[in-house]
Design a protein around this motif. Structure first.
Motif, mmCIF file in Angstrom:
data_model
loop_
_atom_site.group_PDB
_atom_site.id
_atom_site.type_symbol
_atom_site.label_atom_id
_atom_site.label_comp_id
_atom_site.label_asym_id
_atom_site.label_seq_id
_atom_site.Cartn_x
_atom_site.Cartn_y
_atom_site.Cartn_z
ATOM 1 N N VAL A 78 11.030 -4.723 22.969
ATOM 2 C CA VAL A 78 12.363 -4.838 22.669
ATOM 3 C C VAL A 78 13.480 -4.434 23.875
ATOM 4 N N ALA A 79 13.136 -3.254 24.294
ATOM 5 C CA ALA A 79 13.983 -2.851 25.484
ATOM 6 C C ALA A 79 13.972 -3.792 26.696
ATOM 7 N N GLU A 80 12.686 -4.122 26.903
ATOM 8 C CA GLU A 80 12.679 -5.201 28.259
ATOM 9 C C GLU A 80 13.605 -6.490 28.005
ATOM 10 N N LYS A 81 13.303 -6.741 26.548
ATOM 11 C CA LYS A 81 14.255 -8.139 26.193
ATOM 12 C C LYS A 81 15.593 -7.664 26.498
ATOM 13 N N VAL A 82 16.398 -6.791 25.994
ATOM 14 C CA VAL A 82 17.555 -6.401 26.189
ATOM 15 C C VAL A 82 18.084 -6.413 27.390
ATOM 16 N N PHE A 83 17.189 -5.729 28.398
ATOM 17 C CA PHE A 83 17.512 -5.772 29.907
ATOM 18 C C PHE A 83 17.543 -7.188 30.565
ATOM 19 N N GLU A 84 16.670 -8.176 30.173
ATOM 20 C CA GLU A 84 16.786 -9.376 30.611
ATOM 21 C C GLU A 84 17.662 -10.202 30.023
ATOM 22 N N ASP A 85 18.069 -10.033 28.766
ATOM 23 C CA ASP A 85 19.060 -10.695 28.364
ATOM 24 C C ASP A 85 20.494 -10.353 29.214
ATOM 25 N N LEU A 86 20.525 -9.057 29.650
ATOM 26 C CA LEU A 86 21.851 -8.827 30.270
ATOM 27 C C LEU A 86 21.745 -9.333 31.406
ATOM 28 N N VAL A 87 20.487 -9.281 32.169
ATOM 29 C CA VAL A 87 20.752 -9.795 33.845
ATOM 30 C C VAL A 87 21.069 -11.670 33.564
ATOM 31 N N CYS A 99 2.240 3.377 23.858
ATOM 32 C CA CYS A 99 2.673 2.653 22.385
ATOM 33 C C CYS A 99 1.269 2.313 21.883
ATOM 34 N N MET A 100 1.167 3.064 20.714
ATOM 35 C CA MET A 100 -0.235 2.986 19.945
ATOM 36 C C MET A 100 0.142 2.467 18.678
ATOM 37 N N THR A 101 -0.905 1.910 17.876
ATOM 38 C CA THR A 101 -0.721 1.343 16.610
ATOM 39 C C THR A 101 -1.873 1.917 15.916
ATOM 40 N N ASP A 102 -1.506 2.278 14.600
ATOM 41 C CA ASP A 102 -2.735 2.106 13.537
ATOM 42 C C ASP A 102 -2.941 0.998 12.575
ATOM 43 N N HIS A 103 -1.948 -0.084 12.861
ATOM 44 C CA HIS A 103 -1.921 -1.374 11.916
ATOM 45 C C HIS A 103 -3.004 -2.272 12.502
ATOM 46 N N GLU A 104 -4.127 -2.627 11.802
ATOM 47 C CA GLU A 104 -5.438 -2.937 12.256
ATOM 48 C C GLU A 104 -4.957 -4.463 12.839
ATOM 49 N N PRO A 105 -4.064 -5.332 12.061
ATOM 50 C CA PRO A 105 -4.177 -6.665 12.591
ATOM 51 C C PRO A 105 -3.560 -6.668 14.199
ATOM 52 N N ASN A 106 -2.758 -5.497 14.655
ATOM 53 C CA ASN A 106 -2.224 -5.405 15.849
ATOM 54 C C ASN A 106 -2.903 -4.419 16.873
ATOM 55 N N ARG A 107 -3.995 -4.029 16.564
ATOM 56 C CA ARG A 107 -4.515 -2.634 17.069
ATOM 57 C C ARG A 107 -5.612 -3.229 17.932
ATOM 58 N N LYS A 149 -1.493 -4.530 20.651
ATOM 59 C CA LYS A 149 -1.896 -5.815 20.904
ATOM 60 C C LYS A 149 -0.672 -6.574 21.660
ATOM 61 N N ASP A 150 0.514 -6.329 21.124
ATOM 62 C CA ASP A 150 1.719 -7.089 21.124
ATOM 63 C C ASP A 150 2.608 -6.440 22.527
ATOM 64 N N GLU A 151 2.106 -5.480 23.173
ATOM 65 C CA GLU A 151 2.708 -4.725 24.178
ATOM 66 C C GLU A 151 2.124 -4.511 25.380
ATOM 67 N N PHE A 152 2.917 -4.870 26.574
ATOM 68 C CA PHE A 152 2.322 -4.731 27.771
ATOM 69 C C PHE A 152 1.211 -5.866 27.746
ATOM 70 N N THR A 153 1.526 -7.005 27.684
ATOM 71 C CA THR A 153 0.400 -8.001 27.392
ATOM 72 C C THR A 153 -0.071 -8.459 28.759
ATOM 73 N N ASP A 154 0.669 -8.392 29.950
ATOM 74 C CA ASP A 154 0.030 -8.695 31.298
ATOM 75 C C ASP A 154 -0.599 -7.619 31.738
ATOM 76 N N ASN A 155 -0.643 -6.273 31.379
ATOM 77 C CA ASN A 155 -1.348 -5.360 31.947
ATOM 78 C C ASN A 155 -2.302 -4.675 30.984
ATOM 79 N N GLY A 156 -3.297 -5.454 30.059
ATOM 80 C CA GLY A 156 -4.049 -4.700 29.220
ATOM 81 C C GLY A 156 -3.682 -4.113 28.216
#
Length: 545
Positions: free
Chosen positions: A133-142, A273-281, A387-394
């Motif tokens: 979300v933070a990255e999206k805000v920066f991308e929106d600004l530029v 950034c970790m999660t204990d939500h199984e569908p996204n873990r 699973k949905d964070e840093f998707t291009d860096n494992g």
């Protein structure tokens, strides 16, 4: 006006010759770095009518703000204004949409922040957020401000900076691009442009007497947080037997005399950034070359009955965390980063990789090693990477937490005396308020033969403090057209508070506003009319006093 000049040169090697396209690019303001400060500065420059280019060694914008530090270290939020506040308002607006809550109902989120609600409806700001979300805000600004960002462009630190008459005329990157401008900003965590331009800087801790500070230098015996060994733990492979050798990650060196200076810096880590939500873990990966002996000290900490492993699993939206270091042996990789500030790019990559290996191994150890208490291990096994964070860096953060590297020695040096209001700060251009906070610097053996950490300091500033414009500019005889809003001119312990991401955004905007004035008035950054600068900043919502 932005000018692009293209020329073709012939490059020869022993095997082949190839045409390499070289670019010469001009703009009013050239910003080196992709941090939150860099983007704030670029937006300020563009909105003020100047051409600006962000030359970023990073592919992702936002530095630590988009790199995992979603549990924002804010201090007194009332002193965060200008573009920094706009950033947190944009985050607030995003989390008021249905699309933001993919893994968790909005009403289920606890809304706990640091001192105020995470989602502050009264002030229409949100201080706790997911990395993407933070990255999206920066991308929106530029995108909205049509700011040119050249990514994966690395400064030629050896031969790239061209100086003329005390000014930076241009700098070149390893890809062959050359950037010319009227004013330059170094908005990197490392201060590479500043250093390459010959500006004075310091690495490490100053001794107590350099600036008359109580909390600088070596701090043996000072234990301010819970990041120290509360029980007697042997640092030797065979407990109590020095002849068996030291455990990994313990230094045999003398820590130094209390309050003396050294060239050591506080520990780095990744904010996870970790999660204990199984569908996204994603289960924690076992790193190549995993060695459980690297974590023997952790096992001995658990053996003492210590149970605070989950203390810094701070909740951010969608069942995720910003997980930071906590305890005597945790994600902080103490003592393994001393050469990072001055290291070559290749060496820095090695240091970052070693930190990643260490931290991934630590997660694997706690989730799998039989020596870990069963209650902690079973709970840890429910966690994983998101699973949905840093998707291009494992799913691993793309930015290591560079808590400090180089610090400029500029026109004015911020010290604990200014932060504690013992001395007046001249020409303020923004405020900070966070605790003077240094993480551990070294892990050593006490005279009694047991292990201990040193360097972890947390001293309240007793309210907000002002930051001087002079801390953003080099000495006039060194460089007259450079501003440094991240590696600011400050002592080690003062930087421990200034180094917070909202403050970097504040200083980025203030630096860019000063750059615009310097261009308009055809003067040096040191001779910018402070009263005019203050007037501009206040008009744009910056809080300066």
């Amino acid at each position: 006006m932005m000018v692009l000049l293209i020329s073709t040169s012939i490059m020869f090697s022993c095997k082949e010759k190839a045409n390499v396209l070289k670019e010469s690019i001009e703009a009013d303001i050239i910003i080196y770095g992709g941090t939150s400060a860099a983007i704030s500065a670029a937006v300020e420059a563009k909105r003020s009518g100047k051409s600006v280019i962000v030359v970023s060694p990073d592919k992702h914008l936002g530095g630590l703000t988009s790199g995992g530090l979603g549990w924002t270290d804010t201090g007194d939020k009332s002193v965060i204004g200008g573009l920094a506040r706009e950033f947190y308002h944009r985050v607030y607006k995003y989390y008021n949409t249905d699309e933001a809550w993919q893994w968790q109902p909005k009403e289920e989120y606890g809304n706990t922040g640091q001192g105020t609600p995470a989602m502050d409806g009264e002030n229409r700001t949100m201080w706790i957020f997911e990395p993407h979300v933070a990255e999206k805000v920066f991308e929106d600004l530029v995108k909205e401000d049509s700011i040119r960002v050249d990514r994966d462009e690395w400064l030629d630190r050896e031969n790239g900076v061209v100086l003329e008459g005390g000014n930076i005329k241009s700098f070149s990157t390893l890809s062959g691009k050359t950037y010319s401008g009227k004013i330059f900003l170094d908005a990197t965590y490392e201060g590479d442009l500043m250093a390459a331009a010959g500006v004075s800087y310091h690495v490490g801790r100053e001794g107590k007497d350099v600036y008359g500070e109580e909390w600088n230098g070596v701090q043996t015996g000072v234990l301010h947080h819970k990041h120290w060994f509360e029980s007697d733990i042997s640092p030797y492979v065979v407990p109590g037997d020095p002849s068996s050798g030291l455990l990994p990650r313990v230094s045999a060196e003398n820590p130094g005399e209390k309050h003396s200076g050294d060239d050591k810096i506080q520990a780095y880590c990744f904010r996870m950034c970790m999660t204990d939500h199984e569908p996204n873990r994603v289960p924690f990966p076992k790193p190549d070359g995993y060695d459980p002996m690297q974590y023997e000290l952790m096992a001995r900490v658990f053996d003492t009955g210590r149970k605070d492993w989950f203390q810094k699993f701070d909740a951010i939206p969608n069942h995720k965390t910003d997980t930071n270091n906590h305890g005597p042996f945790s994600s902080d990789n103490i003592g393994m980063n001393y050469d990072y500030p001055e290291a070559s790019y290749e060496r820095r990559k090695e240091i970052i990789k070693e930190h990643e290996q260490y931290q991934k191994g630590l997660l694997w150890f706690v989730a799998n090693d039989p020596r870990v208490p069963k209650d902690i291990q079973l709970k840890m096994q429910k966690w994983g990477l998101a699973k949905d964070e840093f998707t291009d860096n494992g799913n691993w953060p793309h930015q290591i937490y560079v808590r400090e590297a180089r610090r400029m020695v500029g026109e004015f040096v911020m010290t604990e005396n200014e932060l504690l209001k013992k001395r007046k700060t001249p020409n303020p251009i923004g405020l900070g308020s966070y605790t003077m906070d240094s993480h551990n610097v070294q892990r050593y053996i006490k005279p009694d033969g047991f292990v201990q950490n040193e360097g972890d300091i947390g001293v309240e500033t007793n309210g907000p403090y002002t930051i001087s414009y002079g801390s953003l500019v080099p000495k006039k005889n060194e460089c007259k057209n450079l501003l440094v809003p991240v590696c600011v001119s400050s002592s080690h312990i003062a930087f421990g508070s200034i180094r917070m991401e909202p403050v970097f955004m504040i200083l980025g905007q203030s630096a860019a506003a000063a750059a615009v004035l310097a261009i308009n008035e055809n003067t040096t950054v040191q001779n910018v009319d402070y009263n005019k600068l203050k007037e501009v900043l206040v008009a744009k919502g910056q809080i300066v006093e």
